[in-house]
Scaffold this active site. Sequence first.
Site, PDB file in Angstrom:
ATOM      1  N   GLU A 166       0.814   5.819   0.412  1.00  0.00           N
ATOM      2  CA  GLU A 166       0.140   7.190   0.691  1.00  0.00           C
ATOM      3  C   GLU A 166       0.744   7.915  -0.072  1.00  0.00           C
ATOM      4  O   GLU A 166       1.990   7.754  -0.542  1.00  0.00           O
ATOM      5  CB  GLU A 166       0.079   7.368   1.981  1.00  0.00           C
ATOM      6  CG  GLU A 166      -0.493   6.598   3.013  1.00  0.00           C
ATOM      7  CD  GLU A 166      -2.012   6.291   2.964  1.00  0.00           C
ATOM      8  OE1 GLU A 166      -2.570   7.193   2.258  1.00  0.00           O
ATOM      9  OE2 GLU A 166      -2.460   5.094   3.290  1.00  0.00           O
ATOM     10  N   ASP A 208       0.936  -1.027  -0.014  1.00  0.00           N
ATOM     11  CA  ASP A 208       0.028   0.017  -0.068  1.00  0.00           C
ATOM     12  C   ASP A 208       0.907   1.276  -0.103  1.00  0.00           C
ATOM     13  O   ASP A 208       1.972   1.250   0.628  1.00  0.00           O
ATOM     14  CB  ASP A 208      -0.887   0.130   1.275  1.00  0.00           C
ATOM     15  CG  ASP A 208      -2.026   1.172   1.262  1.00  0.00           C
ATOM     16  OD1 ASP A 208      -2.673   1.314   0.055  1.00  0.00           O
ATOM     17  OD2 ASP A 208      -2.077   1.924   2.001  1.00  0.00           O
ATOM     18  N   HIS A 259      -5.625   6.694   7.325  1.00  0.00           N
ATOM     19  CA  HIS A 259      -4.748   5.564   6.434  1.00  0.00           C
ATOM     20  C   HIS A 259      -3.403   5.694   6.669  1.00  0.00           C
ATOM     21  O   HIS A 259      -2.872   6.733   6.876  1.00  0.00           O
ATOM     22  CB  HIS A 259      -5.092   5.863   4.875  1.00  0.00           C
ATOM     23  CG  HIS A 259      -6.413   5.649   4.399  1.00  0.00           C
ATOM     24  ND1 HIS A 259      -6.775   4.784   3.364  1.00  0.00           N
ATOM     25  CD2 HIS A 259      -7.726   5.927   5.100  1.00  0.00           C
ATOM     26  CE1 HIS A 259      -7.989   4.874   3.116  1.00  0.00           C
ATOM     27  NE2 HIS A 259      -8.845   5.426   4.211  1.00  0.00           N
ATOM     28  N   ASP A 312      -2.248  -0.405   6.733  1.00  0.00           N
ATOM     29  CA  ASP A 312      -3.446  -0.854   5.465  1.00  0.00           C
ATOM     30  C   ASP A 312      -2.952  -2.091   4.888  1.00  0.00           C
ATOM     31  O   ASP A 312      -3.758  -3.322   4.598  1.00  0.00           O
ATOM     32  CB  ASP A 312      -3.331   0.336   4.559  1.00  0.00           C
ATOM     33  CG  ASP A 312      -4.361   1.024   5.015  1.00  0.00           C
ATOM     34  OD1 ASP A 312      -5.000   1.194   6.485  1.00  0.00           O
ATOM     35  OD2 ASP A 312      -4.705   2.201   4.668  1.00  0.00           O
ATOM     36  N   HIS A 356      -4.706  10.493   5.514  1.00  0.00           N
ATOM     37  CA  HIS A 356      -3.575   9.930   6.142  1.00  0.00           C
ATOM     38  C   HIS A 356      -2.800  10.781   7.284  1.00  0.00           C
ATOM     39  O   HIS A 356      -2.337   9.967   7.879  1.00  0.00           O
ATOM     40  CB  HIS A 356      -2.654   9.509   5.028  1.00  0.00           C
ATOM     41  CG  HIS A 356      -2.113  10.762   4.324  1.00  0.00           C
ATOM     42  ND1 HIS A 356      -1.315  11.698   4.769  1.00  0.00           N
ATOM     43  CD2 HIS A 356      -2.037  10.715   2.842  1.00  0.00           C
ATOM     44  CE1 HIS A 356      -1.019  12.614   3.546  1.00  0.00           C
ATOM     45  NE2 HIS A 356      -1.525  11.903   2.564  1.00  0.00           N
TER      46      HIS A 356
END
Length: 235
Positions: free
Chosen positions: A9, A7, A153, A158, A57
């Site tokens: 960001e 994942d 997040h 995640d 986030h």
Amino acid sequence: MRQVVLDTETTGLEPSQGHRIIEIGCVELVDRKLTGRHYHQYINPEREVDAGAMEVHGITNEFLADKPLFHQINQAFLDFIDGAELIIHNAPFDVGFIDHEFKLLKKSLGKVTDYCSVVDSLVMARQKHPGQRNSLDALCSRYEVDNSARDLHGALLDAEILADVYLLMTGGQTNLLLAGESTQDNSGRAQQSIKRLAKKRPALKVIAADNEELAAHEIRLQEIDKASDGNNRWR
């Protein structure tokens, strides 16, 4: 089989608008078991984080100011994912950003698919649960995965949650437990702690179907064959 659940960001939604990756989180699966190995890195994007992205986030420009640039971490990241099957929720988004970062390097690294195969767990979820919500939060609710620690997040958290969901969604079992506690890394930013079951715990007992159960199963398959005009997916 080696799989890496990944994942990211980012500073915003579109790499074509100059947005960059600010966090990468990966966890490793080997033969569908969590190994405990992970890759986690914050990255200075050399630009401002959009306010809307920051609300998602919670990663600030000030926090990223002293983090390494992508070209300083790209080899360690590539070493971790190289040759693996990547499991990503909404893969085009993350893969698009990683490809963009690779392209910006002085010596372009090509594309993610030059090194890894990619499985999009969002596409998989939509096929398995058509017409339903298939966000990561929705899947956590559907598969009873505890995501109560997910106020914001975060790439590593995640990825941990997605690994749990993916194993359950594809019929496997997982040894990942999420705790509501948090610790701090050396930057002072709160990190969610992860608790795992002991690797040396007793193996689950496997009970094979007996002849009567196999016969009943075959009868049921024949009924499905007839009802589906031979399109029985369990054959």
